[in-house]
Enzyme design. Structure first.
Site, short mmCIF file in Angstrom:
data_model
loop_
_atom_site.label_atom_id
_atom_site.label_comp_id
_atom_site.label_asym_id
_atom_site.label_seq_id
_atom_site.Cartn_x
_atom_site.Cartn_y
_atom_site.Cartn_z
N TYR A 158 0.85 -1.20 0.00
CA TYR A 158 0.00 0.00 0.00
C TYR A 158 0.89 1.25 0.00
O TYR A 158 0.51 2.29 -0.54
CB TYR A 158 -0.97 -0.02 1.19
CG TYR A 158 -2.18 0.87 1.01
CD1 TYR A 158 -3.06 0.69 -0.06
CD2 TYR A 158 -2.45 1.89 1.92
CE1 TYR A 158 -4.17 1.49 -0.22
CE2 TYR A 158 -3.57 2.70 1.77
CZ TYR A 158 -4.42 2.50 0.69
OH TYR A 158 -5.52 3.32 0.55
N LYS A 165 -3.25 8.20 3.30
CA LYS A 165 -4.43 7.94 4.15
C LYS A 165 -4.19 8.42 5.59
O LYS A 165 -5.14 8.86 6.25
CB LYS A 165 -4.81 6.46 4.13
CG LYS A 165 -5.37 5.97 2.80
CD LYS A 165 -6.60 6.73 2.32
CE LYS A 165 -7.30 6.01 1.18
NZ LYS A 165 -8.37 6.85 0.55
P1 NAD Z 1 -12.82 3.65 -7.75
O1 NAD Z 1 -11.74 3.50 -8.78
O2 NAD Z 1 -14.17 3.24 -8.13
O3 NAD Z 1 -12.88 5.16 -7.23
C1 NAD Z 1 -11.78 6.02 -7.23
C2 NAD Z 1 -12.27 7.32 -7.79
O4 NAD Z 1 -11.26 8.33 -7.70
C3 NAD Z 1 -12.66 7.22 -9.28
O5 NAD Z 1 -14.01 7.59 -9.42
C4 NAD Z 1 -11.75 8.23 -9.94
O6 NAD Z 1 -12.36 8.90 -11.01
C5 NAD Z 1 -11.48 9.18 -8.79
N1 NAD Z 1 -10.33 10.07 -9.00
C6 NAD Z 1 -9.03 9.70 -9.18
N2 NAD Z 1 -8.29 10.80 -9.40
C7 NAD Z 1 -9.12 11.87 -9.33
C8 NAD Z 1 -8.96 13.28 -9.49
N3 NAD Z 1 -7.77 13.83 -9.77
N4 NAD Z 1 -10.05 14.08 -9.35
C9 NAD Z 1 -11.27 13.55 -9.09
N5 NAD Z 1 -11.49 12.23 -8.95
C10 NAD Z 1 -10.43 11.41 -9.07
O7 NAD Z 1 -12.28 2.84 -6.47
P2 NAD Z 1 -12.83 2.75 -4.97
O8 NAD Z 1 -12.15 1.54 -4.43
O9 NAD Z 1 -14.29 2.88 -4.95
O10 NAD Z 1 -12.16 4.02 -4.25
C11 NAD Z 1 -12.90 5.04 -3.60
C12 NAD Z 1 -12.26 5.40 -2.26
O11 NAD Z 1 -12.38 4.30 -1.38
C13 NAD Z 1 -10.78 5.75 -2.32
O12 NAD Z 1 -10.52 6.81 -1.41
C14 NAD Z 1 -10.13 4.48 -1.80
O13 NAD Z 1 -8.87 4.75 -1.23
C15 NAD Z 1 -11.14 4.08 -0.76
N6 NAD Z 1 -11.06 2.70 -0.27
C16 NAD Z 1 -11.12 1.66 -1.16
C17 NAD Z 1 -11.06 0.34 -0.68
C18 NAD Z 1 -11.11 -0.83 -1.62
O14 NAD Z 1 -10.68 -1.93 -1.26
N7 NAD Z 1 -11.66 -0.69 -2.83
C19 NAD Z 1 -10.94 0.11 0.68
C20 NAD Z 1 -10.89 1.21 1.57
C21 NAD Z 1 -10.94 2.50 1.05
O1 0WE Z 2 -7.11 2.91 -1.64
C1 0WE Z 2 -7.12 1.90 -2.30
C2 0WE Z 2 -6.70 1.93 -3.76
C3 0WE Z 2 -6.05 3.21 -4.12
C4 0WE Z 2 -5.39 3.27 -5.47
C5 0WE Z 2 -5.38 2.25 -6.42
C6 0WE Z 2 -4.73 2.45 -7.64
C7 0WE Z 2 -4.63 1.38 -8.68
C8 0WE Z 2 -4.43 1.95 -10.08
C9 0WE Z 2 -4.74 4.44 -5.75
N1 0WE Z 2 -4.09 4.64 -6.93
C10 0WE Z 2 -4.10 3.68 -7.86
N2 0WE Z 2 -3.43 3.93 -9.04
C11 0WE Z 2 -3.50 3.10 -10.11
O2 0WE Z 2 -2.84 3.33 -11.14
N3 0WE Z 2 -7.46 0.72 -1.70
C12 0WE Z 2 -7.73 0.70 -0.28
C13 0WE Z 2 -7.49 -0.58 -2.41
C14 0WE Z 2 -6.15 -1.22 -2.24
O3 0WE Z 2 -5.08 -0.81 -2.93
C15 0WE Z 2 -3.99 -1.53 -2.50
C16 0WE Z 2 -4.39 -2.40 -1.48
C17 0WE Z 2 -5.79 -2.20 -1.29
C18 0WE Z 2 -6.66 -2.85 -0.29
C19 0WE Z 2 -2.67 -1.49 -2.91
C20 0WE Z 2 -1.74 -2.33 -2.31
C21 0WE Z 2 -2.13 -3.19 -1.30
C22 0WE Z 2 -3.45 -3.24 -0.87
#
Ligand code: NAD
Ligand code: 0WE
Length: 258
Positions: A158, A165
């Site tokens: 991560y 975060k």
């Molecule tokens: P996702 O890809 O659906 O959402 C990420 C969003 O970020 C996208 O809609 C993208 O357009 C937007 N984004 C990226 N760069 C941007 C910019 N410059 N301006 C405006 N928007 C921008 O993925 P997700 O997993 O739904 O992520 C949403 C949030 O949830 C993130 O903060 C992520 O860290 C958090 N999160 C995700 C997980 C997981 O496992 N998926 C777990 C905990 C937290």
């Molecule tokens: O916050 C996230 C994902 C955030 C994320 C993911 C990407 C993939 C594609 C931010 N930037 C990018 N850029 C890219 O080009 N999560 C909580 C999901 C996530 O991401 C990980 C995790 C988990 C869980 C990355 C490494 C290890 C665990």
């Protein structure tokens, strides 16, 4: 009762039907909120059309481009909110980005540009959105952002996102302290791993999900709907005494030591 009727809610971060923000938007809509949706514009406008079709059933009264790295787009977004809605009650911050090369390998090899990109998009953006929202939240309100355990503990790969975060979670506390004076609450939801566009682009996410299924008290991962329900609660008057907090929606995973 969980009731958001009469509340204007702006939702950022919907990319597709797997986005956590999509789960949140649906639950806010179900609770009666009036929705505004922002999307990340791209050159070809492909995102825009897909997101527009996806959200159509929720009948958003605003649909606006907002790249948080473009200050003029942030300003324009909230100018439109001011014009069309007059006041804002709910702001959902559900976005993050780091360069893929910085989500693996030795953390210490992160470049200053990679570090700044991750912190700009994933952490500073909460500050800039709240600053723009502040004058519009005249009747109190609720801000919810999405975070992950990797901002509080070391999760392999991560890396720089963990630092982003950690900054985001501290932003929640400082913003809560500032905005509390106008009855605006600011909280974070720390979600367990969910398969989304962002997480699926990361190697090993399936192994992480299997690990959660084995270890977490509930023996399963969480869904976008469960995160959406927690967000709707935090945005509602049921949570009127809660601010500056990080609420874990993670099947209990984070309580375990082994
Ligand atoms: P996702 O890809 O659906 O959402 C990420 C969003 O970020 C996208 O809609 C993208 O357009 C937007 N984004 C990226 N760069 C941007 C910019 N410059 N301006 C405006 N928007 C921008 O993925 P997700 O997993 O739904 O992520 C949403 C949030 O949830 C993130 O903060 C992520 O860290 C958090 N999160 C995700 C997980 C997981 O496992 N998926 C777990 C905990 C937290
Ligand atoms: O916050 C996230 C994902 C955030 C994320 C993911 C990407 C993939 C594609 C931010 N930037 C990018 N850029 C890219 O080009 N999560 C909580 C999901 C996530 O991401 C990980 C995790 C988990 C869980 C990355 C490494 C290890 C665990």
């Amino acid at each position: 009762m969980l009731d958001l009727t009469g509340k204007n809610a702006l939702v950022t971060g919907i990319a597709n039907n797997r986005s956590i923000a999509w789960g949140i938007a649906q639950q806010l809509h179900q609770a009666g909120a009036n929705l505004g949706v922002t999307f990340l514009p791209d050159e070809r406008g492909r995102y825009e059309q897909k997101v527009r079709e996806l959200v159509e059933p929720l009948a958003p009264s605003l649909f606006l481009p907002c790249d948080v790295q473009q200050p003029e787009q942030v300003t324009a977004t909230f100018n439109t909110v001011q014009e069309k809605w007059g006041k804002l009650d709910v702001l959902i911050h559900c976005l993050a980005f780091a360069s893929k090369e910085d989500l693996g390998g030795d953390f210490s090899r992160v470049s200053v540009d990679g570090f700044n990109l991750a912190l700009d998009v994933s952490a500073y953006s909460l500050v800039s959105l709240c600053a723009a929202a502040k004058p519009l939240m005249t009747d109190g309100g609720s801000v919810v952002t999405l975070t992950y355990l990797g901002g509080a503990r070391v999760v392999p790969n991560y890396n720089v996102m963990g630092i982003a975060k950690a900054a985001l979670e501290m932003n929640v506390r400082y913003l809560a302290a500032e905005l509390g004076a106008q009855n605006v609450r600011v909280n974070g939801i720390s979600a367990g791993p969910i398969r989304t566009l962002a997480s699926s682009a990361v190697g090993g996410i399936l192994d992480m999900i299997h690990h959660v299924e084995a270890v977490a008290p509930l023996k399963r991962t969480v869904t976008q709907t469960e995160v959406g329900n927690a967000a709707a609660f935090l945005c509602s008057d049921l949570a009127s005494g809660i601010t500056g907090q990080i609420l874990y929606v993670d099947s209990g995973y984070s309580i375990m030591g082994m």
